[in-house]
Scaffold this motif. Sequence first.
Motif, PDB file in Angstrom:
ATOM      1  N   ALA A 183       3.297   7.960  -6.285  1.00  0.00           N
ATOM      2  CA  ALA A 183       4.583   7.632  -5.660  1.00  0.00           C
ATOM      3  C   ALA A 183       5.579   7.057  -6.656  1.00  0.00           C
ATOM      4  O   ALA A 183       5.210   6.335  -7.583  1.00  0.00           O
ATOM      5  N   THR A 184       6.858   7.374  -6.430  1.00  0.00           N
ATOM      6  CA  THR A 184       7.939   6.787  -7.215  1.00  0.00           C
ATOM      7  C   THR A 184       8.897   5.992  -6.344  1.00  0.00           C
ATOM      8  O   THR A 184       9.711   5.237  -6.863  1.00  0.00           O
ATOM      9  N   ARG A 185       8.790   6.152  -5.020  1.00  0.00           N
ATOM     10  CA  ARG A 185       9.701   5.439  -4.123  1.00  0.00           C
ATOM     11  C   ARG A 185       8.978   4.988  -2.859  1.00  0.00           C
ATOM     12  O   ARG A 185       8.110   5.696  -2.342  1.00  0.00           O
ATOM     13  N   LEU A 186       9.359   3.829  -2.371  1.00  0.00           N
ATOM     14  CA  LEU A 186       8.941   3.350  -1.057  1.00  0.00           C
ATOM     15  C   LEU A 186       9.961   3.838  -0.044  1.00  0.00           C
ATOM     16  O   LEU A 186      11.174   3.671  -0.239  1.00  0.00           O
ATOM     17  N   ILE A 187       9.500   4.459   1.025  1.00  0.00           N
ATOM     18  CA  ILE A 187      10.382   4.923   2.096  1.00  0.00           C
ATOM     19  C   ILE A 187      10.195   4.010   3.303  1.00  0.00           C
ATOM     20  O   ILE A 187       9.063   3.778   3.747  1.00  0.00           O
ATOM     21  N   ARG A 207      17.594   7.744  -5.403  1.00  0.00           N
ATOM     22  CA  ARG A 207      16.834   7.485  -6.632  1.00  0.00           C
ATOM     23  C   ARG A 207      16.417   6.023  -6.752  1.00  0.00           C
ATOM     24  O   ARG A 207      15.734   5.642  -7.703  1.00  0.00           O
ATOM     25  N   ASN A 208      16.832   5.175  -5.796  1.00  0.00           N
ATOM     26  CA  ASN A 208      16.437   3.769  -5.813  1.00  0.00           C
ATOM     27  C   ASN A 208      14.946   3.626  -5.524  1.00  0.00           C
ATOM     28  O   ASN A 208      14.313   4.517  -4.933  1.00  0.00           O
ATOM     29  N   GLU A 209      14.399   2.484  -5.894  1.00  0.00           N
ATOM     30  CA  GLU A 209      12.973   2.230  -5.686  1.00  0.00           C
ATOM     31  C   GLU A 209      12.604   2.245  -4.208  1.00  0.00           C
ATOM     32  O   GLU A 209      11.515   2.672  -3.824  1.00  0.00           O
ATOM     33  N   THR A 210      13.516   1.758  -3.362  1.00  0.00           N
ATOM     34  CA  THR A 210      13.309   1.768  -1.908  1.00  0.00           C
ATOM     35  C   THR A 210      14.407   2.585  -1.251  1.00  0.00           C
ATOM     36  O   THR A 210      15.591   2.371  -1.516  1.00  0.00           O
ATOM     37  N   VAL A 211      14.020   3.520  -0.404  1.00  0.00           N
ATOM     38  CA  VAL A 211      14.961   4.350   0.341  1.00  0.00           C
ATOM     39  C   VAL A 211      14.788   4.033   1.825  1.00  0.00           C
ATOM     40  O   VAL A 211      13.668   4.070   2.351  1.00  0.00           O
ATOM     41  N   VAL A 212      15.882   3.700   2.485  1.00  0.00           N
ATOM     42  CA  VAL A 212      15.837   3.352   3.900  1.00  0.00           C
ATOM     43  C   VAL A 212      16.474   4.470   4.724  1.00  0.00           C
ATOM     44  O   VAL A 212      17.620   4.855   4.482  1.00  0.00           O
ATOM     45  N   ILE A 226       0.837  -1.202   0.000  1.00  0.00           N
ATOM     46  CA  ILE A 226       0.000   0.000   0.000  1.00  0.00           C
ATOM     47  C   ILE A 226       0.873   1.254   0.000  1.00  0.00           C
ATOM     48  O   ILE A 226       0.653   2.193  -0.773  1.00  0.00           O
ATOM     49  N   ALA A 227       1.892   1.268   0.863  1.00  0.00           N
ATOM     50  CA  ALA A 227       2.785   2.429   0.931  1.00  0.00           C
ATOM     51  C   ALA A 227       3.507   2.639  -0.395  1.00  0.00           C
ATOM     52  O   ALA A 227       3.647   3.771  -0.869  1.00  0.00           O
ATOM     53  N   LYS A 228       3.941   1.560  -1.006  1.00  0.00           N
ATOM     54  CA  LYS A 228       4.657   1.649  -2.288  1.00  0.00           C
ATOM     55  C   LYS A 228       3.764   2.206  -3.382  1.00  0.00           C
ATOM     56  O   LYS A 228       4.233   2.891  -4.302  1.00  0.00           O
ATOM     57  N   ASP A 229       2.452   1.935  -3.280  1.00  0.00           N
ATOM     58  CA  ASP A 229       1.506   2.351  -4.319  1.00  0.00           C
ATOM     59  C   ASP A 229       0.815   3.665  -3.962  1.00  0.00           C
ATOM     60  O   ASP A 229      -0.251   3.967  -4.470  1.00  0.00           O
TER      61      ASP A 229
END
Length: 404
Positions: A279-283, A367-372, A272-275
Motif C-alpha cells: 500500500a501507498t495510501r490509506l483510504i 497522491r496524499n498519504e490519506t485519501v478521504v 492495519i489498513a495503512k500497512d
Amino acid sequence: MQAFEIASQPSITSPQGFRSIGIHAGLKRRKLDLGAIICDVPANAAAVYTKNAFQAAPVKVTKESIQTDRKLQAVVVNSGQANAGTGKRGYQDALATRQRMAELLGIPDHFVAVASTGVIGEYLQMDKLLAGLEQIVEKASHDPEDTFAEAILTTDTFPKKVEVHVQVNGQTVKIAGVAKGSGMIHPNMATMLGFITTDAVIDSKELESLLKTTVNETFNMISVDGDCSTNDMVIVMASGLAGNQALTPIHPDWSHFQAAFHYVCQELAKQIAKDGEGATRLIEVQVEGAPRKELAQQIARAIVSSNLVKAAIFGADPNWGRILCAAGYSAPELDPEHTDISISSVLVAKQGMPVPFDEEKVTELLRNETVVIQVNFHQGDCRATAWGCDLTYDYVKINGSYRS
C-alpha cells in the motif's frame, strides 16, 4: 474535549500487571517469531474470532480457554506458521502449546490463549516452539523494546501499537493495544490479530459486550484485499489492578472508558489498513445520509473493498464513477439521484450527476498519504466509516512469492 490522553510511547505492558516478550525460536529464518503477554493475576478476558468456516486450531483452543472461566493469564503467539488446515495434529499442537505454557507459569491450562499467524497448511515446529516457551517465561518483562509487537508480524512493515490513559473514579486507567495485519484482511470479526490490555476493573461480560460492539465499528470496517483469514482474533485482558469501582454502562465514567477503548481499536484498525501489503495510501470512506446504520456500514465497506476504486486511488485517477458503482451494487435500494460524492472534501458529483471540478487539484489530493472519500445519500440520518488501502503492483509481487 477528548476524554483521554494518548501515550506518546505506547506499550502493551503499560497497564498494571502485564509483562511481555518476543524471541526468535527458529520458526522463521531470522526474525522474531514467538511472543507472549503474561499477566501477574488472572485477568477478566473476552475475545472475538474470525467467521471463516475453516477456523485454525489456535482459534478453537482459545475459544475453549475463554469459555471455561472468562479469565486469562497468558497469551502465546507465534508467527511463521498459521497452524490452519492442519487437522487433528494441529489441534493437538495448539493444546500442547497451551499446556506447556500453563505448566511453566503454574496456572490452569484454560488460563492460556494461543494464536498463530503465517502460512496455512504447515505444521508448527513444536520442538522449537516448546523450547522457546521456557525462554519466554524466563525473560518476560515490561519489554521496553516492544519485542512482542515485532514477534507477531508477518508481511507487516511496522508494528501496530497504541495506548491511552483515562480517568475513572479519579484513578488513571490505562488501555494499550498491539496488532498485526497487512494482507488477507477483510475481517468479519483479517490475517489479523489484535491484543488489548487494561488495568481497569471490569467484569468479563461487560468487557465482551464492549469488545463486540467496538470491533463491529472498527476492526470490522477495514479491508485490504477482501480475504477473511482463518486465524483472526482480538483478545482483551483486564487485570483490575487500577482499583477503580467496577465499570458498567451505568458507571459515571463509562462513556469516557468506552471512548478510550474505541480509540484504541480504531487506531489499530487504521494502522492495519495503512500497512496493507504494497500500500501507498490509506483510504477512508465516510458514508452519511443512509436510512440504517447497517446499510451505511455495508456501503462504506463495499467502496473501500472495490478493486476498481483501490486501483484508481493508486493511479491518482479521480474516477468518481467507480465510487458510485460500488455504492450502487452494495445498496441497490437507494436512490442515486440524491447521492453526492466528494474526494478529500472536493465535490465531484451531485445528485448522482457530474459537477465541474478542478481535476488537477483532485489528482494531487489523491497522491496524499490519506485519501478521504465522502458519500452522502440524503436518505436518512445514519453514517459509517471504513478504512482500506490502494491496490498496487507490489501487492501482487508480495503474494506471488509469500512462501519463498
